[in-house]
Write a protein that holds these residues in place. Structure first.
Motif, PDB file in Angstrom:
ATOM      1  N   GLY A  57       0.903  -1.463  -0.094  1.00 14.98           N
ATOM      2  CA  GLY A  57      -0.098  -0.001  -0.003  1.00 14.98           C
ATOM      3  C   GLY A  57       1.019   1.260   0.075  1.00 14.98           C
ATOM      4  O   GLY A  57      -0.348   2.231   0.059  1.00 14.98           O
ATOM      5  N   ALA A  63      -0.650  -0.133  -4.962  1.00 12.82           N
ATOM      6  CA  ALA A  63      -1.083   0.000  -3.957  1.00 12.82           C
ATOM      7  C   ALA A  63      -2.516  -0.830  -3.258  1.00 12.82           C
ATOM      8  O   ALA A  63      -3.290   0.016  -2.105  1.00 12.82           O
ATOM      9  CB  ALA A  63      -1.963   1.777  -4.248  1.00 12.82           C
ATOM     10  N   GLU A  64      -3.219  -1.404  -3.792  1.00 11.70           N
ATOM     11  CA  GLU A  64      -4.471  -2.091  -3.556  1.00 11.70           C
ATOM     12  C   GLU A  64      -4.084  -2.912  -3.478  1.00 11.70           C
ATOM     13  O   GLU A  64      -3.539  -3.944  -4.066  1.00 11.70           O
ATOM     14  CB  GLU A  64      -5.047  -1.590  -4.250  1.00 11.70           C
ATOM     15  CG  GLU A  64      -5.530  -0.253  -5.279  1.00 11.70           C
ATOM     16  CD  GLU A  64      -6.779  -0.531  -6.319  1.00 11.70           C
ATOM     17  OE1 GLU A  64      -7.529  -0.944  -6.723  1.00 11.70           O
ATOM     18  OE2 GLU A  64      -7.462   1.051  -6.590  1.00 11.70           O
ATOM     19  N   TYR A  68      -4.496  -6.607   4.436  1.00 14.70           N
ATOM     20  CA  TYR A  68      -3.462  -5.417   5.048  1.00 14.70           C
ATOM     21  C   TYR A  68      -2.429  -6.728   5.444  1.00 14.70           C
ATOM     22  O   TYR A  68      -1.861  -6.513   7.295  1.00 14.70           O
ATOM     23  CB  TYR A  68      -3.346  -4.422   5.252  1.00 14.70           C
ATOM     24  CG  TYR A  68      -3.675  -3.374   4.438  1.00 14.70           C
ATOM     25  CD1 TYR A  68      -2.405  -2.937   3.638  1.00 14.70           C
ATOM     26  CD2 TYR A  68      -5.135  -2.974   4.067  1.00 14.70           C
ATOM     27  CE1 TYR A  68      -2.666  -1.951   2.776  1.00 14.70           C
ATOM     28  CE2 TYR A  68      -5.166  -2.449   3.410  1.00 14.70           C
ATOM     29  CZ  TYR A  68      -4.380  -1.647   2.517  1.00 14.70           C
ATOM     30  OH  TYR A  68      -4.178  -0.705   1.225  1.00 14.70           O
ATOM     31  N   GLU A 182      -5.718   6.836  -4.105  1.00 10.76           N
ATOM     32  CA  GLU A 182      -4.724   5.172  -3.834  1.00 10.76           C
ATOM     33  C   GLU A 182      -4.342   5.256  -2.662  1.00 10.76           C
ATOM     34  O   GLU A 182      -3.979   3.724  -1.528  1.00 10.76           O
ATOM     35  CB  GLU A 182      -4.615   4.287  -4.672  1.00 10.76           C
ATOM     36  CG  GLU A 182      -3.360   4.755  -5.128  1.00 10.76           C
ATOM     37  CD  GLU A 182      -3.288   5.735  -6.135  1.00 10.76           C
ATOM     38  OE1 GLU A 182      -2.446   6.207  -6.944  1.00 10.76           O
ATOM     39  OE2 GLU A 182      -4.237   6.606  -6.501  1.00 10.76           O
ATOM     40  N   ARG A 183      -3.361   6.080  -2.127  1.00 10.01           N
ATOM     41  CA  ARG A 183      -2.358   6.031  -1.131  1.00 10.01           C
ATOM     42  C   ARG A 183      -3.344   6.296   0.287  1.00 10.01           C
ATOM     43  O   ARG A 183      -3.268   5.860   0.900  1.00 10.01           O
ATOM     44  CB  ARG A 183      -1.202   6.878  -1.602  1.00 10.01           C
ATOM     45  CG  ARG A 183      -0.356   6.526  -2.942  1.00 10.01           C
ATOM     46  CD  ARG A 183      -0.229   5.216  -2.635  1.00 10.01           C
ATOM     47  NE  ARG A 183       0.806   4.608  -3.422  1.00 10.01           N
ATOM     48  CZ  ARG A 183       1.094   3.140  -3.825  1.00 10.01           C
ATOM     49  NH1 ARG A 183       1.282   2.196  -3.087  1.00 10.01           N
ATOM     50  NH2 ARG A 183       2.332   2.658  -4.744  1.00 10.01           N
ATOM     51  N   ALA A 186      -4.574   3.319   1.255  1.00 10.04           N
ATOM     52  CA  ALA A 186      -4.244   2.188   2.415  1.00 10.04           C
ATOM     53  C   ALA A 186      -3.973   3.083   2.758  1.00 10.04           C
ATOM     54  O   ALA A 186      -4.223   1.995   4.145  1.00 10.04           O
ATOM     55  CB  ALA A 186      -3.445   1.934   1.146  1.00 10.04           C
TER      56      ALA A 186
END
Length: 280
Positions: A57, A63-64, A68, A182-183, A186
């Motif tokens: 991420g 990023a995706e 996690y 996208e960051r 995350a």
């Protein structure tokens, strides 16, 4: 030079510098491997091969992700060759704990910087008593709830009380990166995770553990007390604590010389540069 390790549905970015026993560095949420920019040269000069990774991420890693998981660091050590000492900051403190407990044949020791390594309880007294802790908690909550970039940058301003010389450039770089949807997504996902999975593994860790806290870390009302709780959950005799006076949540960025000075004796105990393996 950036290299990539494919894992599940994404890839992990990392770079390797130097020759010798392996030390793997993992940063915190909303950050990148660039946060270790002052530490890597010192470790390389001391005779270590340093792998610096972007956790999932973040940075140049994908990023995706569907989740996690904090097991990527084990995959990287397997890829590069064991044994290794792992250094994990904040959320990655939990990752190195899990790695040490679940892959003891690969890990010779772990260094945890301002780590989230155990389940957290709501500390109302601490929030009322310690202004910096209250402010940091509120700013992180705003990031989690709304994805506010200004709140994240404000948190970093608080969490890094002693700014490095390049902070104007570095903070601009972080702002540009975290402005990407996208960051930020995350980062928000990471703020909603719990370190309880790492806490459940503390009793299974068998290798030496060094915990480094900053006395001014706003993530806890009493950072040294958090380190003491972690050591209490480890098997007796394997954990040690060091506190850097005045440092916040990013001691490797704020006070890299102090972090390296603490880490090198620990590395000498666990990895021997002369023979490339664990100390006898």
């Amino acid at each position: 030079m950036t290299e990539y390790l494919k894992i599940d549905a994404g890839r992990i970015a990392y770079d390797v510098t130097g020759e010798g026993p392996l030390v793997v560095l993992a940063h915190g949420m909303g950050d990148s491997r660039h946060s270790y920019r002052f530490v890597v040269p010192a470790l390389v000069a001391a005779g270590y091969r340093v792998a610096n990774m972007d956790i999932r991420g973040c940075g140049e890693s994908s990023a995706e992700w569907p989740g996690y998981s904090r097991t990527d660091i084990v995959a990287l050590v397997r890829h590069l060759g064991a044994p290794a000492v792992l250094v994990g900051q904040s959320i990655s403190g939990g990752a190195v704990t899990i790695a040490a407990a679940t892959a003891p044949e690969l890990i010779s020791g772990i260094v945890e910087l301002a780590p989230f390594t155990r389940a957290q309880s709501f500390d109302l007294g601490g929030l009322l008593r310690v202004k910096a802790h209250r402010a940091g908690t509120m700013r992180l909550a705003k990031v989690m709830l709304s994805g506010s970039l200004d709140a994240w940058m404000s948190y970093l301003d608080l969490a890094i009380p002693s700014k490095p010389a390049d902070w104007a450039h570095e903070s601009a770089r972080i702002r540009t990166t975290m402005a990407r949807p996208e960051r930020m997504a995350a980062l928000r996902a990471m703020t909603k995770t719990t370190p309880a999975d790492a806490g459940a593994q503390l009793a299974r860790v068998a290798c030496p553990v060094l915990i480094i806290e900053g006395s001014a870390d706003p993530d806890w009302a009493d950072p040294p007390a958090e380190a003491e709780r972690i050591v209490a959950d480890l098997p007796a005799g394997i954990g040690e604590i060091a506190v850097i006076d005045g440092a916040g949540h990013y001691p490797h960025t704020e006070t890299p010389a102090e972090v390296v000075a603490l880490a090198l004796p620990f590395l000498q105990k666990t990895l021997n540069p002369a023979d490339g393996g664990p100390h006898a």
